[in-house]
Design a protein around this motif. Structure first.
Motif, mmCIF file in Angstrom:
data_model
loop_
_atom_site.group_PDB
_atom_site.id
_atom_site.type_symbol
_atom_site.label_atom_id
_atom_site.label_comp_id
_atom_site.label_asym_id
_atom_site.label_seq_id
_atom_site.Cartn_x
_atom_site.Cartn_y
_atom_site.Cartn_z
ATOM 1 N N THR A 239 -4.988 2.681 -3.482
ATOM 2 C CA THR A 239 -3.870 2.261 -4.323
ATOM 3 C C THR A 239 -2.634 1.935 -3.489
ATOM 4 N N PHE A 240 -2.488 2.628 -2.352
ATOM 5 C CA PHE A 240 -1.294 2.482 -1.528
ATOM 6 C C PHE A 240 -1.560 1.750 -0.210
ATOM 7 N N GLY A 241 -2.529 0.856 -0.215
ATOM 8 C CA GLY A 241 -2.745 0.015 0.951
ATOM 9 C C GLY A 241 -3.930 0.380 1.798
ATOM 10 N N GLY A 242 -4.638 1.454 1.470
ATOM 11 C CA GLY A 242 -5.868 1.795 2.177
ATOM 12 C C GLY A 242 -5.689 2.390 3.559
ATOM 13 N N VAL A 243 -4.530 2.959 3.859
ATOM 14 C CA VAL A 243 -4.302 3.579 5.170
ATOM 15 C C VAL A 243 -4.778 5.024 5.120
ATOM 16 N N SER A 244 -5.868 5.298 5.799
ATOM 17 C CA SER A 244 -6.401 6.657 5.894
ATOM 18 C C SER A 244 -6.128 7.202 7.290
ATOM 19 N N ALA A 245 -6.355 8.501 7.453
ATOM 20 C CA ALA A 245 -6.098 9.126 8.753
ATOM 21 C C ALA A 245 -7.076 10.261 8.990
ATOM 22 N N GLU A 246 -7.334 10.515 10.262
ATOM 23 C CA GLU A 246 -8.208 11.618 10.670
ATOM 24 C C GLU A 246 -7.352 12.772 11.163
ATOM 25 N N LEU A 247 -7.700 13.966 10.720
ATOM 26 C CA LEU A 247 -7.000 15.163 11.179
ATOM 27 C C LEU A 247 -7.538 15.572 12.546
ATOM 28 N N ILE A 248 -6.653 15.652 13.528
ATOM 29 C CA ILE A 248 -7.027 16.073 14.879
ATOM 30 C C ILE A 248 -6.390 17.433 15.151
ATOM 31 N N LEU A 249 -7.231 18.440 15.318
ATOM 32 C CA LEU A 249 -6.733 19.789 15.595
ATOM 33 C C LEU A 249 -6.676 20.026 17.098
ATOM 34 N N PRO A 250 -5.845 20.947 17.558
ATOM 35 C CA PRO A 250 -5.690 21.180 19.002
ATOM 36 C C PRO A 250 -6.996 21.436 19.729
ATOM 37 N N ALA A 251 -7.881 22.199 19.139
ATOM 38 C CA ALA A 251 -9.136 22.536 19.804
ATOM 39 C C ALA A 251 -10.007 21.310 20.048
ATOM 40 N N GLN A 252 -9.771 20.245 19.288
ATOM 41 C CA GLN A 252 -10.571 19.033 19.436
ATOM 42 C C GLN A 252 -10.023 18.107 20.522
ATOM 43 N N ASN A 253 -8.883 18.466 21.083
ATOM 44 C CA ASN A 253 -8.220 17.516 21.978
ATOM 45 C C ASN A 253 -7.563 18.230 23.161
ATOM 46 N N LEU A 254 -8.231 19.234 23.706
ATOM 47 C CA LEU A 254 -7.645 20.065 24.747
ATOM 48 C C LEU A 254 -7.402 19.304 26.039
ATOM 49 N N ASN A 255 -8.136 18.207 26.278
ATOM 50 C CA ASN A 255 -7.982 17.470 27.535
ATOM 51 C C ASN A 255 -6.979 16.326 27.435
ATOM 52 N N SER A 256 -6.332 16.226 26.276
ATOM 53 C CA SER A 256 -5.371 15.142 26.101
ATOM 54 C C SER A 256 -4.131 15.402 26.946
ATOM 55 N N ASP A 257 -3.515 14.314 27.443
ATOM 56 C CA ASP A 257 -2.295 14.474 28.219
ATOM 57 C C ASP A 257 -1.067 14.479 27.316
ATOM 58 N N SER A 258 -1.261 14.383 25.993
ATOM 59 C CA SER A 258 -0.136 14.463 25.065
ATOM 60 C C SER A 258 0.081 15.912 24.640
ATOM 61 N N ILE A 259 1.152 16.166 23.922
ATOM 62 C CA ILE A 259 1.453 17.516 23.465
ATOM 63 C C ILE A 259 0.316 18.016 22.588
ATOM 64 N N ASN A 260 -0.141 19.212 22.854
ATOM 65 C CA ASN A 260 -1.318 19.750 22.194
ATOM 66 C C ASN A 260 -0.942 20.371 20.855
#
Length: 430
Positions: A239-260
């Protein structure tokens, strides 16, 4: 010197975080070590239609508070003076009103034999029965008989956090940040999450260096919030343009160089950080502007002087079942609830359209549209364009911020209120 009790009466989630929290902190700071050892701080909650059920847990998490009773047992305490755990009460004390009905401290203060202090934002009642009033602005005293003026002290706005006002500019870097406040209950999140995400993605494509945050309500877990961005669980995303998003939790992204920290990712590259700090005033104070639903959020943002656009989408008629009282009961009846929900919502929508604005708290206080309210079948791109216009004209944001500050009281209210309590307990200059 005899030990004393401070009993704080409060109710909803907003009062617990924005009134009780700064007051108990100021009380402990204002009392010397000698007097602190004599003071016990108790919080008793009364029922509130906006309560989440976690208010007692939040109040008990404050290190300054010694004991807490939840709203479920308030009636027996009010009528009979009995707490669930059979608390004992000291001979001397003060009852502080920080939310609920202003008659509660009258009854409870008389029963315990304690002095009573009421914090009043806009209206003070029971002038002859309450000992002291701490008010937000001088205008509160205008309609009070002159013989009671000696009971009143203007302390300012409890929601104006002084530390943030003094330090927020130091914490703002060159990054442009927009806050998204889609609500905390399902009825609002169903529309609020996909609408604000779609608007944020529109802005992000125009200004890719802009950051976005969602301050997560303490009553809302991340998985639940993430489900409202998932088309599998929320059909209103389309209804609002079809923009969906995935939830990324810290444990799923421990090797990221961004803020955890947890966040929502859209397929087109938008990242929205999920802030679990409560209250999230420090992060909110860094926002240039916020997109928010109507409700208590608008009061907190206004008190922090944060520009906002208030969203009242009307696409989702049947699912809006978050009313109080009889309409809410009817709308949630099994089987026939949907019929009542549609009827009530259509009536409610007609009333909204006839009223033509002033739904957000800062606008209600000012009796004029200080912050824009968008009501109707809202489109993300229209919201995005309005935000972009504000960002491209910072003088408009500055003007809105100045108006927000002008309609509230001065800062430092918690400290002034704490001094009133101290003087009632131990006399002046202690």
């Amino acid at each position: 010197m005899q030990p004393v009790d401070i009993l704080i009466l409060s109710n909803g989630p907003g009062e617990i975080t924005t009134w009780v929290r700064p007051v108990v902190k100021a009380l402990r700071q204002e009392l010397t070590e000698e007097y602190n050892s004599l003071v016990r701080i108790s919080v008793i909650l009364s029922p509130c239609p906006n309560a989440s059920g976690k208010e007692a847990e939040i109040a008990l998490s404050y290190p300054e508070v010694d004991r807490v009773q939840g709203a479920d047992n308030f009636l027996s305490f009010l009528l009979l003076g009995k707490t669930q755990d059979n608390w004992n009460w000291r001979n001397q004390g003060v009852v502080i009103f920080l939310g609920g009905d202003q008659f509660f401290p009258v009854i409870i203060g008389k029963r315990l034999g304690y002095r009573t202090i009421v914090y009043a934002e806009w209206e003070a009642r029971w002038h002859n029965l309450i000992d002291k009033f701490a008010v937000m602005k001088p205008e509160v005293i205008d309609n009070v008989a002159a013989k009671y003026h000696h009971k009143f002290t203007v302390v300012g706005d409890l929601m104006r956090i002084g530390e943030l006002e003094n330090s927020s500019q130091d914490n703002i870097d060159a990054t442009e940040i927009i806050g998204l406040l889609p609500g905390s209950k399902a009825a609002k999140l169903t529309q609020g999450v996909p609408l604000t995400l779609a608007a944020a993605e529109y802005i992000y494509h125009k200004r890719p260096n802009t950051k976005f945050i969602i301050p997560v309500a303490p009553t809302l877990n991340l998985e639940t919030l993430g489900s409202f961005a998932n088309p599998k669980y929320n059909p209103y995303i389309d209804t609002f343009g079809g923009v969906s998003a995935e939830l990324i939790l810290p444990a799923q992204n421990l090797n990221s160089d961004s803020i955890n920290i947890p966040r929502l990712h859209t397929k087109n590259g938008l990242v929205v950080e999920l802030i679990q700090e409560n209250p999230a005033y420090q992060r909110l104070s860094q926002c240039q502007i916020c997109l928010t639903t109507v409700g208590a959020n608008t009061a907190e943002l206004a008190s922090l002087g944060i520009p906002m656009i208030v969203l009242l989408p009307t696409q989702q008629i049947d699912a809006m079942r978050a009313w109080d009282g009889l309409p809410g009961l009817l709308a949630n009846l099994p089987g026939v609830g949907t019929i009542f929900a549609k009827l009530i919502n259509r009536l409610f929508l007609w009333i909204l359209l006839q009223r033509k604005g002033l739904f957000a708290w800062p606008n209600i206080w000012a009796k004029s549209e200080v912050v824009p309210e968008l009501l109707g079948a809202l489109k993300p791109e229209d919201i995005g364009e309005m935000v972009l216009d504000y960002l491209n004209h910072p003088e408009k944001l500055a003007a809105m911020q100045e108006k927000l500050h002008s309609i509230r009281g001065e800062g430092g209210a918690a400290k002034k209120l704490a001094r009133l309590v101290r003087d009632e307990l131990f006399g002046e200059n202690k």
